[in-house]
Motif scaffolding. Structure first.
Motif, PDB file in Angstrom:
ATOM      1  N   UNK A  17       0.849  -1.188   0.000  1.00  0.00           N
ATOM      2  CA  UNK A  17       0.000   0.000   0.000  1.00  0.00           C
ATOM      3  C   UNK A  17       0.877   1.228   0.000  1.00  0.00           C
ATOM      4  N   UNK A  18       0.547   2.207  -0.825  1.00  0.00           N
ATOM      5  CA  UNK A  18       1.324   3.435  -0.863  1.00  0.00           C
ATOM      6  C   UNK A  18       0.397   4.575  -1.188  1.00  0.00           C
ATOM      7  N   UNK A  19       0.859   5.800  -0.901  1.00  0.00           N
ATOM      8  CA  UNK A  19       0.043   6.989  -1.137  1.00  0.00           C
ATOM      9  C   UNK A  19       0.281   7.510  -2.543  1.00  0.00           C
ATOM     10  N   UNK A  20      -0.778   7.993  -3.166  1.00  0.00           N
ATOM     11  CA  UNK A  20      -0.662   8.584  -4.483  1.00  0.00           C
ATOM     12  C   UNK A  20       0.024   9.933  -4.390  1.00  0.00           C
ATOM     13  N   UNK A  21       0.844  10.213  -5.373  1.00  0.00           N
ATOM     14  CA  UNK A  21       1.538  11.489  -5.455  1.00  0.00           C
ATOM     15  C   UNK A  21       0.787  12.386  -6.422  1.00  0.00           C
ATOM     16  N   UNK A  22       0.235  13.479  -5.926  1.00  0.00           N
ATOM     17  CA  UNK A  22      -0.537  14.365  -6.784  1.00  0.00           C
ATOM     18  C   UNK A  22       0.329  15.095  -7.802  1.00  0.00           C
ATOM     19  N   UNK A 231     -11.181  10.109  -7.438  1.00  0.00           N
ATOM     20  CA  UNK A 231     -10.614   9.972  -8.778  1.00  0.00           C
ATOM     21  C   UNK A 231     -10.223  11.324  -9.368  1.00  0.00           C
ATOM     22  N   UNK A 232     -11.004  12.340  -9.060  1.00  0.00           N
ATOM     23  CA  UNK A 232     -10.731  13.672  -9.608  1.00  0.00           C
ATOM     24  C   UNK A 232      -9.470  14.300  -9.053  1.00  0.00           C
ATOM     25  N   UNK A 233      -8.974  13.776  -7.951  1.00  0.00           N
ATOM     26  CA  UNK A 233      -7.760  14.317  -7.361  1.00  0.00           C
ATOM     27  C   UNK A 233      -6.509  13.899  -8.130  1.00  0.00           C
ATOM     28  N   UNK A 234      -6.628  12.921  -9.056  1.00  0.00           N
ATOM     29  CA  UNK A 234      -5.438  12.372  -9.694  1.00  0.00           C
ATOM     30  C   UNK A 234      -5.590  12.299 -11.216  1.00  0.00           C
ATOM     31  N   UNK A 235      -5.721  13.458 -11.855  1.00  0.00           N
ATOM     32  CA  UNK A 235      -5.898  13.464 -13.312  1.00  0.00           C
ATOM     33  C   UNK A 235      -4.672  12.975 -14.071  1.00  0.00           C
ATOM     34  N   UNK A 236      -3.498  12.956 -13.434  1.00  0.00           N
ATOM     35  CA  UNK A 236      -2.321  12.443 -14.125  1.00  0.00           C
ATOM     36  C   UNK A 236      -2.378  10.932 -14.299  1.00  0.00           C
ATOM     37  N   UNK A 237      -3.283  10.269 -13.585  1.00  0.00           N
ATOM     38  CA  UNK A 237      -3.439   8.824 -13.698  1.00  0.00           C
ATOM     39  C   UNK A 237      -4.637   8.426 -14.549  1.00  0.00           C
ATOM     40  N   UNK A 238      -5.652   9.292 -14.631  1.00  0.00           N
ATOM     41  CA  UNK A 238      -6.948   8.918 -15.188  1.00  0.00           C
ATOM     42  C   UNK A 238      -7.331   9.870 -16.318  1.00  0.00           C
ATOM     43  N   UNK A 239      -7.814   9.314 -17.425  1.00  0.00           N
ATOM     44  CA  UNK A 239      -8.265  10.118 -18.553  1.00  0.00           C
ATOM     45  C   UNK A 239      -9.739  10.479 -18.403  1.00  0.00           C
ATOM     46  N   UNK A 240     -10.566   9.473 -18.094  1.00  0.00           N
ATOM     47  CA  UNK A 240     -12.014   9.701 -18.012  1.00  0.00           C
ATOM     48  C   UNK A 240     -12.663   8.642 -17.130  1.00  0.00           C
ATOM     49  N   UNK A 266       0.990   1.402 -15.585  1.00  0.00           N
ATOM     50  CA  UNK A 266       1.615   1.904 -14.353  1.00  0.00           C
ATOM     51  C   UNK A 266       0.630   2.760 -13.567  1.00  0.00           C
ATOM     52  N   UNK A 267      -0.106   3.625 -14.261  1.00  0.00           N
ATOM     53  CA  UNK A 267      -1.099   4.464 -13.587  1.00  0.00           C
ATOM     54  C   UNK A 267      -2.169   3.600 -12.928  1.00  0.00           C
ATOM     55  N   UNK A 268      -2.599   2.556 -13.622  1.00  0.00           N
ATOM     56  CA  UNK A 268      -3.589   1.628 -13.070  1.00  0.00           C
ATOM     57  C   UNK A 268      -3.051   0.959 -11.801  1.00  0.00           C
ATOM     58  N   UNK A 269      -1.835   0.455 -11.856  1.00  0.00           N
ATOM     59  CA  UNK A 269      -1.245  -0.223 -10.698  1.00  0.00           C
ATOM     60  C   UNK A 269      -1.064   0.727  -9.513  1.00  0.00           C
ATOM     61  N   UNK A 270      -0.664   1.954  -9.799  1.00  0.00           N
ATOM     62  CA  UNK A 270      -0.456   2.940  -8.737  1.00  0.00           C
ATOM     63  C   UNK A 270      -1.766   3.218  -8.005  1.00  0.00           C
ATOM     64  N   UNK A 271      -2.812   3.472  -8.771  1.00  0.00           N
ATOM     65  CA  UNK A 271      -4.081   3.813  -8.135  1.00  0.00           C
ATOM     66  C   UNK A 271      -4.687   2.623  -7.393  1.00  0.00           C
ATOM     67  N   UNK A 272      -4.715   1.459  -8.023  1.00  0.00           N
ATOM     68  CA  UNK A 272      -5.336   0.294  -7.411  1.00  0.00           C
ATOM     69  C   UNK A 272      -4.578  -0.188  -6.177  1.00  0.00           C
ATOM     70  N   UNK A 273      -3.294   0.082  -6.120  1.00  0.00           N
ATOM     71  CA  UNK A 273      -2.508  -0.321  -4.963  1.00  0.00           C
ATOM     72  C   UNK A 273      -2.376   0.747  -3.895  1.00  0.00           C
ATOM     73  N   UNK A 274      -2.991   1.888  -4.096  1.00  0.00           N
ATOM     74  CA  UNK A 274      -2.826   3.011  -3.179  1.00  0.00           C
ATOM     75  C   UNK A 274      -3.648   2.841  -1.905  1.00  0.00           C
ATOM     76  N   UNK A 275      -3.204   3.451  -0.854  1.00  0.00           N
ATOM     77  CA  UNK A 275      -3.936   3.410   0.410  1.00  0.00           C
ATOM     78  C   UNK A 275      -5.255   4.170   0.302  1.00  0.00           C
ATOM     79  N   UNK A 276      -5.286   5.228  -0.532  1.00  0.00           N
ATOM     80  CA  UNK A 276      -6.523   5.988  -0.703  1.00  0.00           C
ATOM     81  C   UNK A 276      -7.638   5.122  -1.286  1.00  0.00           C
ATOM     82  N   UNK A 277      -7.298   4.358  -2.320  1.00  0.00           N
ATOM     83  CA  UNK A 277      -8.289   3.491  -2.940  1.00  0.00           C
ATOM     84  C   UNK A 277      -8.737   2.395  -1.968  1.00  0.00           C
TER      85      UNK A 277
END
Length: 307
Positions: A17-22, A231-240, A266-277
């Motif tokens: 588990x890790x935190x997303x970097x905005x 999800x809206x907090x991390x637009x660098x990971x998500x397109x839509x 990589x963006x998918x793995x980061x978000x799905x493995x994050x503590x926030x999610x």
């Protein structure tokens, strides 16, 4: 044809588990968008090449239904809810036979992809082989965006589509299931048609949820709104991102559907493995969810794997 929905599946998740970097994925390249006219839209045959950077600076927009539209730099940041366009999202999950050959798989996906050029009302399509194991045994997924419910009804009855099912899907699949929901996206050509560099690759994530009957309505809506805000907090990971209530009468086992386009694996793995999610699932979703089905597949540029 009888359509049957199933009860439970889950995607594998990382134990770490890790935190997303905005500030994740900096040094981004701007991408110019086009304004759309307020008139009926229909799919067009546009082929894109893989060029430039895979990341783009984006602006966040939350509409009145809670859909997420993360668009490129150059958009008007003061876009209001009145500039959103109503769309219908269609999901088809397939169970391919174990002896499906690579050639037959390619032909099946090619013909399904071609549906957008053979009938009016289909705005976008993505499809592919499911990359994660799921307890229901689904092997392939198709996501389509249509303009309105009337187009969806015509799609189900379209002779070309029925022919594709008869000649190129049914011989290789022993089961398939449909899910449909209404949502809204930003009223601009690229977000509506899911075209351009941002949509040309990445990971498509489909989440089907069965909320407990006692939580349907305000409680479930509040949970999905919280998920949208995350999800809206991390637009660098998500397109839509879109979400909605499943209205397909043949798949009532799941009450809601969510589709998220991630910018890369990589963006998918980061978000799905994050503590926030993980935290939002534990605190918000788990108490009111009976079951879920989550699948994902890679999206490649047109011309690389298909057609």
């Amino acid at each position: 044809m009888h359509l049957q929905a199933h009860t439970f599946s889950s995607s594998s998740s990382s134990s770490s588990s890790f935190h997303l970097n905005r500030n994740h994925l900096n040094n981004l390249t701007p991408f110019k968008t086009l304004a759309s006219a307020n008139k009926p839209l229909y799919g067009t045959g546009v082929v894109f090449r893989r060029t430039g950077s895979r990341q783009f600076p984006v602006l966040k927009q939350l509409n009145r239904r809670g859909a997420v539209n993360l668009s490129s730099e150059g958009q008007n940041p003061s876009i209001s809810a009145e500039t959103m366009r109503h769309v219908v999202e269609h999901i088809c999950l397939l169970k391919a036979k174990v002896d499906l050959s690579d050639e037959d798989e390619k032909n099946m996906l090619d013909f399904l992809y071609t549906c957008q050029y053979q009938m009016r009302g289909i705005l976008a399509i993505s499809l592919g082989r499911i990359s994660n194991q799921n307890l229901e045994g689904y092997t392939h997924a198709v996501f389509m965006r249509l303009q309105k419910k009337e187009d969806l009804s015509k799609f189900y009855e379209n002779p070309f589509y029925l022919g594709v099912l008869k000649d190129h899907v049914t011989p290789y699949c022993h089961e398939f299931t449909y899910f449909d929901y209404e949502s809204e996206v930003e009223d601009d050509i690229l977000p509506i048609f899911r075209k351009g560099e941002e949509f040309n690759f990445g990971v498509e994530y489909i989440l089907l949820i069965a909320f407990k009957e006692s939580s349907l309505g305000e409680v479930a809506d509040d949970v999905l709104t919280s998920f949208t805000k995350l999800l809206m907090e991390f637009p660098s990971l998500i397109v839509q991102f879109t979400k909605g209530s499943n209205f397909n009468p043949d798949s009532k086992d799941y009450t809601h559907a969510v589709v998220i386009r991630f910018r890369s694996s990589d963006a998918f793995d980061i978000f799905m493995g994050s503590s926030e999610y993980k935290d939002i699932w534990r605190s918000k979703f788990h108490p009111i969810t009976e079951k879920k089905l989550s699948i994902s597949f890679s999206v490649d540029p047109v011309g690389k794997e298909l057609m």
